[in-house]
Design an enzyme around this catalytic site. Structure first.
Site, PDB file in Angstrom:
ATOM      1  N   GLY A 162      -5.362   6.609 -22.260  1.00 44.61           N
ATOM      2  CA  GLY A 162      -6.031   7.002 -21.082  1.00 44.61           C
ATOM      3  C   GLY A 162      -5.703   8.441 -20.537  1.00 44.61           C
ATOM      4  O   GLY A 162      -5.516   9.239 -21.551  1.00 44.61           O
ATOM      5  N   TYR A 215     -16.642  15.627 -26.443  1.00 44.49           N
ATOM      6  CA  TYR A 215     -15.268  14.829 -26.770  1.00 44.49           C
ATOM      7  C   TYR A 215     -15.555  13.397 -26.790  1.00 44.49           C
ATOM      8  O   TYR A 215     -14.962  12.587 -27.559  1.00 44.49           O
ATOM      9  CB  TYR A 215     -14.666  15.201 -25.629  1.00 44.49           C
ATOM     10  N   GLY A 224     -19.346  14.839 -18.457  1.00 42.91           N
ATOM     11  CA  GLY A 224     -19.316  16.343 -19.003  1.00 42.91           C
ATOM     12  C   GLY A 224     -18.625  16.459 -20.023  1.00 42.91           C
ATOM     13  O   GLY A 224     -18.159  17.512 -20.353  1.00 42.91           O
TER      14      GLY A 224
END
Length: 253
Positions: free
Chosen positions: A189, A158, A154
């Protein structure tokens, strides 16, 4: 901090996207090491969760400039502010609010993310580059993501932009080495900032469980690595994609 090689006194830093929680911590971390810091952001008021930046702005150790990193003229003007030419660029500005599987990805938001997350880094690097070359010293630190290396469900826009940031950074490292300029990317992360809230609680919990350290990182943990990469302690580190991930990129079970 007491090591002279870790002392950044007198250097000028430009931090993009500095009004959010992560950018604010990056700016404050550099300012506390003696730097003059200019924040480039579309906003000039710190967003929630950045009390240290509020203090730094009041004390004048950090200056704020309204700047859209997709606008070349604004970037050129802000990057060469009253503080002087930038010795250090921390390209942190980015967007993480376009979440949809491929068939639901918006073409308009895809283009927007390319402009902000990738072209914005290019614009800023190009703006500070000539002065760094002239002085024979410079530090460029870009903000990528583990999603840029692993992909993200999804997160097509990005992931693509953050992968591009790594490629761009490595190219800057190659071209800058002969001029005393280093360029490194932080591969982050999950970090406990406002951006973490864009995901659903269920998705966020899955990511935490996948992380070897079983928690999100903090902006301070990113800022410490960035400060190191900006210092003379890291003078032989260039072209690196530095993981600050808590082990989310490891095989975890």
């Amino acid at each position: 901090m007491n090591d002279p090689l870790f002392d950044l006194t007198g250097r000028v830093a430009v931090v993009t996207g500095g009004m959010g929680q992560l950018g604010a911590e990056l700016a404050v971390a550099l300012a506390t090491r003696g730097m003059r810091v200019a924040i480039l952001d579309v906003e000039t008021t710190p967003r929630a969760g950045a009390p240290g930046l509020v203090t730094a702005l009041e004390e004048g150790t950090v200056r704020a400039h309204a700047c859209d990193v997709t606008d070349r003229a604004q970037v050129e003007a802000a990057a060469n502010s009253e503080l002087g030419p930038a010795d250090i660029l921390v390209a942190n500005a980015g967007l993480l609010d376009h979440l949809a599987p491929l068939e639901g990805q918006s073409p308009e938001l895809w283009e927007r993310d390319l402009r902000v997350n990738l072209t914005g880094v290019f614009n800023c690097a190009q703006a500070v580059w000539p002065a760094m070359v002239e002085r024979g010293w410079g530090r460029i630190v870009t903000m990528s993501s583990v999603v840029g290396e692993l992909g993200g469900f999804g997160q097509a826009s990005y992931a693509a932009t953050k992968a591009g940031v790594i490629g761009l950074t490595k190219t800057l490292a190659l071209e800058g080495a002969r001029h005393g300029i280093t360029a490194n990317a932080i591969v982050a992360g999950i970090i406990g900032t406002e951006a973490f809230g864009f995901g659903s609680p269920e998705m966020n919990e899955r990511m935490v469980r996948r992380t070897a350290m079983r928690r999100p990182g903090t902006p301070e943990e990113i800022a410490g690595v960035v400060a190191f990469l900006c210092s003379d302690l890291a003078s032989y580190v260039t072209g690196a994609a530095v993981p600050v991930t808590g082990g989310i990129d490891l095989f975890t079970f």
